[in-house]
Scaffold this active site. Structure first.
Site, PDB file in Angstrom:
ATOM      1  N   HIS A  72       0.836  -1.203   0.000  1.00  0.00           N
ATOM      2  CA  HIS A  72       0.000   0.000   0.000  1.00  0.00           C
ATOM      3  C   HIS A  72       0.867   1.249   0.000  1.00  0.00           C
ATOM      4  O   HIS A  72       1.831   1.336   0.766  1.00  0.00           O
ATOM      5  CB  HIS A  72      -0.909   0.030   1.240  1.00  0.00           C
ATOM      6  CG  HIS A  72      -2.135  -0.819   1.103  1.00  0.00           C
ATOM      7  ND1 HIS A  72      -3.297  -0.555   1.767  1.00  0.00           N
ATOM      8  CD2 HIS A  72      -2.379  -1.933   0.350  1.00  0.00           C
ATOM      9  CE1 HIS A  72      -4.215  -1.462   1.442  1.00  0.00           C
ATOM     10  NE2 HIS A  72      -3.680  -2.315   0.593  1.00  0.00           N
ATOM     11  N   TYR A 201      -9.081   5.281   8.359  1.00  0.00           N
ATOM     12  CA  TYR A 201      -9.261   5.476   9.803  1.00  0.00           C
ATOM     13  C   TYR A 201     -10.257   6.630   9.943  1.00  0.00           C
ATOM     14  O   TYR A 201     -10.071   7.675   9.324  1.00  0.00           O
ATOM     15  CB  TYR A 201      -7.952   5.884  10.474  1.00  0.00           C
ATOM     16  CG  TYR A 201      -6.864   4.839  10.476  1.00  0.00           C
ATOM     17  CD1 TYR A 201      -6.053   4.635   9.357  1.00  0.00           C
ATOM     18  CD2 TYR A 201      -6.638   4.050  11.604  1.00  0.00           C
ATOM     19  CE1 TYR A 201      -5.037   3.692   9.368  1.00  0.00           C
ATOM     20  CE2 TYR A 201      -5.619   3.099  11.624  1.00  0.00           C
ATOM     21  CZ  TYR A 201      -4.827   2.936  10.495  1.00  0.00           C
ATOM     22  OH  TYR A 201      -3.820   1.993  10.508  1.00  0.00           O
ATOM     23  N   PRO A 293      -3.616  -0.412  18.874  1.00  0.00           N
ATOM     24  CA  PRO A 293      -3.389  -0.823  17.476  1.00  0.00           C
ATOM     25  C   PRO A 293      -3.611   0.286  16.442  1.00  0.00           C
ATOM     26  O   PRO A 293      -3.407   0.078  15.262  1.00  0.00           O
ATOM     27  CB  PRO A 293      -4.381  -1.964  17.275  1.00  0.00           C
ATOM     28  CG  PRO A 293      -5.376  -1.827  18.344  1.00  0.00           C
ATOM     29  CD  PRO A 293      -4.716  -1.139  19.475  1.00  0.00           C
ATOM     30  N   LYS A 297       1.281  -0.819  15.056  1.00  0.00           N
ATOM     31  CA  LYS A 297       2.680  -0.895  15.480  1.00  0.00           C
ATOM     32  C   LYS A 297       3.043  -2.122  16.313  1.00  0.00           C
ATOM     33  O   LYS A 297       4.210  -2.454  16.449  1.00  0.00           O
ATOM     34  CB  LYS A 297       3.016   0.357  16.299  1.00  0.00           C
ATOM     35  CG  LYS A 297       3.070   1.612  15.475  1.00  0.00           C
ATOM     36  CD  LYS A 297       4.215   1.551  14.467  1.00  0.00           C
ATOM     37  CE  LYS A 297       3.920   2.384  13.249  1.00  0.00           C
ATOM     38  NZ  LYS A 297       4.478   1.813  12.014  1.00  0.00           N
ATOM     39  N   TYR A 385       4.370   5.909  10.366  1.00  0.00           N
ATOM     40  CA  TYR A 385       3.476   4.818   9.949  1.00  0.00           C
ATOM     41  C   TYR A 385       4.244   3.760   9.153  1.00  0.00           C
ATOM     42  O   TYR A 385       4.045   2.559   9.364  1.00  0.00           O
ATOM     43  CB  TYR A 385       2.321   5.369   9.100  1.00  0.00           C
ATOM     44  CG  TYR A 385       1.155   4.412   8.945  1.00  0.00           C
ATOM     45  CD1 TYR A 385       1.039   3.607   7.811  1.00  0.00           C
ATOM     46  CD2 TYR A 385       0.179   4.294   9.931  1.00  0.00           C
ATOM     47  CE1 TYR A 385      -0.026   2.721   7.655  1.00  0.00           C
ATOM     48  CE2 TYR A 385      -0.894   3.411   9.791  1.00  0.00           C
ATOM     49  CZ  TYR A 385      -0.989   2.629   8.659  1.00  0.00           C
ATOM     50  OH  TYR A 385      -2.041   1.734   8.515  1.00  0.00           O
TER      51      TYR A 385
HETATM   52  P1  FAS Z   1       2.011 -12.673  21.389  1.00  0.00           P
HETATM   53  O1  FAS Z   1       1.063 -12.329  22.522  1.00  0.00           O
HETATM   54  O2  FAS Z   1       1.525 -12.648  19.989  1.00  0.00           O
HETATM   55  O3  FAS Z   1       2.618 -14.140  21.617  1.00  0.00           O
HETATM   56  C1  FAS Z   1       3.015 -14.558  22.917  1.00  0.00           C
HETATM   57  C2  FAS Z   1       2.991 -16.072  22.911  1.00  0.00           C
HETATM   58  O4  FAS Z   1       3.451 -16.511  24.200  1.00  0.00           O
HETATM   59  C3  FAS Z   1       1.583 -16.622  22.708  1.00  0.00           C
HETATM   60  O5  FAS Z   1       1.594 -17.649  21.754  1.00  0.00           O
HETATM   61  C4  FAS Z   1       1.217 -17.156  24.100  1.00  0.00           C
HETATM   62  O6  FAS Z   1       0.377 -18.289  24.043  1.00  0.00           O
HETATM   63  C5  FAS Z   1       2.593 -17.516  24.658  1.00  0.00           C
HETATM   64  N1  FAS Z   1       2.624 -17.538  26.129  1.00  0.00           N
HETATM   65  C6  FAS Z   1       1.993 -16.687  26.985  1.00  0.00           C
HETATM   66  N2  FAS Z   1       2.249 -17.051  28.259  1.00  0.00           N
HETATM   67  C7  FAS Z   1       3.058 -18.153  28.201  1.00  0.00           C
HETATM   68  C8  FAS Z   1       3.641 -18.995  29.173  1.00  0.00           C
HETATM   69  N3  FAS Z   1       3.443 -18.785  30.479  1.00  0.00           N
HETATM   70  N4  FAS Z   1       4.399 -20.031  28.752  1.00  0.00           N
HETATM   71  C9  FAS Z   1       4.617 -20.231  27.416  1.00  0.00           C
HETATM   72  N5  FAS Z   1       4.079 -19.477  26.443  1.00  0.00           N
HETATM   73  C10 FAS Z   1       3.305 -18.444  26.842  1.00  0.00           C
HETATM   74  N6  FAS Z   1      -0.968  -5.288  16.583  1.00  0.00           N
HETATM   75  C11 FAS Z   1      -1.072  -4.567  15.454  1.00  0.00           C
HETATM   76  O7  FAS Z   1      -0.064  -4.054  14.952  1.00  0.00           O
HETATM   77  N7  FAS Z   1      -2.307  -4.417  14.834  1.00  0.00           N
HETATM   78  C12 FAS Z   1      -3.445  -4.996  15.348  1.00  0.00           C
HETATM   79  O8  FAS Z   1      -4.534  -4.855  14.803  1.00  0.00           O
HETATM   80  C13 FAS Z   1      -3.366  -5.760  16.523  1.00  0.00           C
HETATM   81  N8  FAS Z   1      -4.477  -6.381  17.042  1.00  0.00           N
HETATM   82  C14 FAS Z   1      -4.354  -7.095  18.209  1.00  0.00           C
HETATM   83  C15 FAS Z   1      -5.477  -7.758  18.781  1.00  0.00           C
HETATM   84  C16 FAS Z   1      -5.362  -8.480  19.980  1.00  0.00           C
HETATM   85  C17 FAS Z   1      -6.586  -9.168  20.591  1.00  0.00           C
HETATM   86  C18 FAS Z   1      -4.123  -8.543  20.639  1.00  0.00           C
HETATM   87  C19 FAS Z   1      -3.992  -9.282  21.967  1.00  0.00           C
HETATM   88  C20 FAS Z   1      -3.005  -7.906  20.078  1.00  0.00           C
HETATM   89  C21 FAS Z   1      -3.111  -7.197  18.860  1.00  0.00           C
HETATM   90  N9  FAS Z   1      -2.008  -6.575  18.261  1.00  0.00           N
HETATM   91  C22 FAS Z   1      -2.098  -5.867  17.110  1.00  0.00           C
HETATM   92  C23 FAS Z   1      -0.733  -6.674  18.841  1.00  0.00           C
HETATM   93  C24 FAS Z   1      -0.166  -8.007  18.461  1.00  0.00           C
HETATM   94  O9  FAS Z   1      -0.138  -8.134  17.071  1.00  0.00           O
HETATM   95  C25 FAS Z   1       1.174  -8.117  19.115  1.00  0.00           C
HETATM   96  O10 FAS Z   1       1.938  -6.946  18.951  1.00  0.00           O
HETATM   97  C26 FAS Z   1       1.948  -9.313  18.636  1.00  0.00           C
HETATM   98  O11 FAS Z   1       1.145 -10.452  18.763  1.00  0.00           O
HETATM   99  C27 FAS Z   1       3.212  -9.410  19.474  1.00  0.00           C
HETATM  100  O12 FAS Z   1       3.736 -10.644  19.287  1.00  0.00           O
HETATM  101  P2  FAS Z   1       4.434 -11.403  20.508  1.00  0.00           P
HETATM  102  O13 FAS Z   1       5.364 -10.476  21.199  1.00  0.00           O
HETATM  103  O14 FAS Z   1       4.957 -12.662  19.924  1.00  0.00           O
HETATM  104  O15 FAS Z   1       3.281 -11.708  21.573  1.00  0.00           O
HETATM  105  C1  PHB Z   2      -5.758  -4.687  10.740  1.00  0.00           C
HETATM  106  O1  PHB Z   2      -5.908  -4.849   9.518  1.00  0.00           O
HETATM  107  O2  PHB Z   2      -6.016  -5.583  11.582  1.00  0.00           O
HETATM  108  C2  PHB Z   2      -5.237  -3.365  11.241  1.00  0.00           C
HETATM  109  C3  PHB Z   2      -4.777  -2.425  10.332  1.00  0.00           C
HETATM  110  C4  PHB Z   2      -4.297  -1.209  10.791  1.00  0.00           C
HETATM  111  C5  PHB Z   2      -4.306  -0.953  12.154  1.00  0.00           C
HETATM  112  C6  PHB Z   2      -4.763  -1.903  13.074  1.00  0.00           C
HETATM  113  C7  PHB Z   2      -5.233  -3.119  12.605  1.00  0.00           C
HETATM  114  O3  PHB Z   2      -3.840   0.249  12.611  1.00  0.00           O
END
Ligand code: FAS
Ligand code: PHB
Length: 390
Positions: A72, A201, A293, A297, A385
């Site tokens: 994009h 947005y 989010p 980032k 961004y």
């Molecule tokens: P993660 O949380 O992805 O992974 C951590 C891992 O550790 C998981 O698999 C978990 O099961 C495991 N774990 C936890 N406790 C443990 C334990 N005690 N023992 C062993 N393993 C354990 N970011 C964006 O940029 N855009 C978004 O739209 C966006 N939407 C999101 C929506 C939700 C609901 C959440 C929770 C996050 C969102 N994020 C978004 C942020 C997300 O993308 C994170 O930044 C990303 O998953 C980070 O990755 P990890 O650091 O690997 O953590």
């Molecule tokens: C998404 O596509 O999930 C998304 C895109 C942009 C954002 C957050 C989430 O800032």
């Protein structure tokens, strides 16, 4: 059992770290609380900075992202219906890549398994020991019910916001910073073409909305909801109605609605834990920080941490140099706070805050009008961004 790096968590941080270490000839073992199917079922981020794509290329796992991802050039902000297109490609010479975190995680798991990586799935009882000593270890029960002790030189805490790694740092050593927002995002994934080929947005008097996508046939939409809301508080019809209203009279009616394949609520918070290191324990990704989010980032910041940590471990293990490991927390946090700032800034501009005074509402409006009128301000949003330089 012995390994050089014990990685807690098989999310994007843990999987990518393991791949980058393997490419440097450094062994690791991943300990994951959930099942592989559960990890693969998560719907999270959607936008990759180009630096993230380049890191995936360096790791040798970017093939499908480059083939199926959607590059994009720009995204738009609508403030009370007033459109502003931020042409990030024009301002920075860089694009962003729309490619779901779910797909990135799938690519990483496939690659790690193809290379014979040891991943202990479904191990909810992991415990860290002696993280501040010379012989850190992880104890857990494997999926066969057998007790395992994993001895390591380094433990990488990649276990997200609710993991155990950050808890292993003594409270008196930890500085925590947090801002919990008075709202969440209700997200819907639907197999319908996106309303537009770029992201929207919107800050509408009724609340924030985001029109995103996963492909030309799969859309990802969000609307701001109250922080106490659960998915049961919303019907699908109420979601589509709120989205259409908030996207405005031109784009709202163009949204192709349908039955969601996923509907969930994510709370919004800004959070940082300092330091990102304690003894032989190094934190990366959501275990150390959370961003709202709004700026897309969270995942990208996790990748930046992991890229830095992998290089620091390689320097220590292969070259015998401690300097990058010693500086890891300081240098990672430098980027973390800049990204926290941007995510907070964009969230503050684009959401309806119940507690905002009339003055603060005017400040929000003035901020948007300033960005509308200033190429420097728009360029600042663009450079954040697409991702700050590593
Ligand atoms: P993660 O949380 O992805 O992974 C951590 C891992 O550790 C998981 O698999 C978990 O099961 C495991 N774990 C936890 N406790 C443990 C334990 N005690 N023992 C062993 N393993 C354990 N970011 C964006 O940029 N855009 C978004 O739209 C966006 N939407 C999101 C929506 C939700 C609901 C959440 C929770 C996050 C969102 N994020 C978004 C942020 C997300 O993308 C994170 O930044 C990303 O998953 C980070 O990755 P990890 O650091 O690997 O953590
Ligand atoms: C998404 O596509 O999930 C998304 C895109 C942009 C954002 C957050 C989430 O800032």
């Amino acid at each position: 059992m012995k390994t050089t790096v014990a990685i807690i968590g098989a999310g994007p941080s843990g999987l990518l770290l393991s791949q980058l270490l393997a490419n440097a000839g450094i062994d690791s073992v991943i300990v994951e609380r959930s099942s592989k199917d559960h990890v693969l079922s998560r719907i999270r981020a959607g936008v990759l900075e180009w630096g993230t794509v380049e890191t995936l290329q360096d790791a040798g796992v970017a093939e499908r992202c480059l083939a199926e991802g959607l590059p994009h050039d720009a995204f738009s902000i609508f403030f009370d219906g007033e459109p502003l297109r931020i042409d990030v490609a024009q301002y920075t010479g860089k694009q962003v890549m729309v490619y779901g975190q779910t797909e990135m995680t799938k690519d990483l798991i496939e690659k790690r398994e193809a290379e014979g990586q040891t991943i202990f799935w479904s191990t909810p009882d992991a415990q860290l020991h002696d993280v501040n000593g010379d012989h850190p270890k992880v104890s857990f029960t494997n999926s066969d019910g057998k007790a395992v002790t994993l001895n390591a030189d380094i433990i990488a805490g990649c276990d997200g916001f609710r993991g155990i790694s950050r808890q292993a740092i003594p409270q008196q050593k930890l500085r925590e910073f947090e801002r919990v927002y008075p709202f969440g995002w209700l997200g819907v994934l639907v197999d319908k073409p996106p309303v537009h080929h770029e992201l929207f947005y919107a800050n509408h008097q009724e609340g924030f909305a985001l029109a995103s996508m996963r492909s030309a046939t799969r859309s990802r939409y969000y609307v701001q909801c109250d922080s106490g809301d659960t998915v049961d508080d919303w019907t699908v019809e109420q979601f589509w109605s709120a989205l259409a209203t908030r996207l405005g009279p031109h784009w709202g009616p163009k949204v192709q609605t349908g039955d969601p394949i996923e509907m969930s609520i994510a709370p919004l918070r800004s959070y940082v834990a300092e330091p990102m290191r304690y003894g032989r324990l190094f934190l990366a990704g959501d275990s150390a920080h959370i961003v709202p989010p709004t700026g897309a980032k969270g995942l990208n910041l996790a990748v930046a941490d992991v890229r830095r940590l992998a290089k620091a471990i390689e320097s220590w293990k292969v070259l015998g140099k401690d300097e990058e490991l010693e500086n890891y927390s300081r240098d990672a946090l430098d980027r973390v706070w800049k990204v926290e700032r941007f995510s907070w800034y964009l969230s503050t501009m684009l959401h309806q805050f119940p507690e905002h005074s009339p003055f603060e509402k005017r400040m929000q409006e003035a901020e948007f009008k300033y960005v509308m009128s200033s190429e420097a301000a728009a360029k600042s949003i663009a450079e954040n961004y697409v991702g700050l330089p590593f």
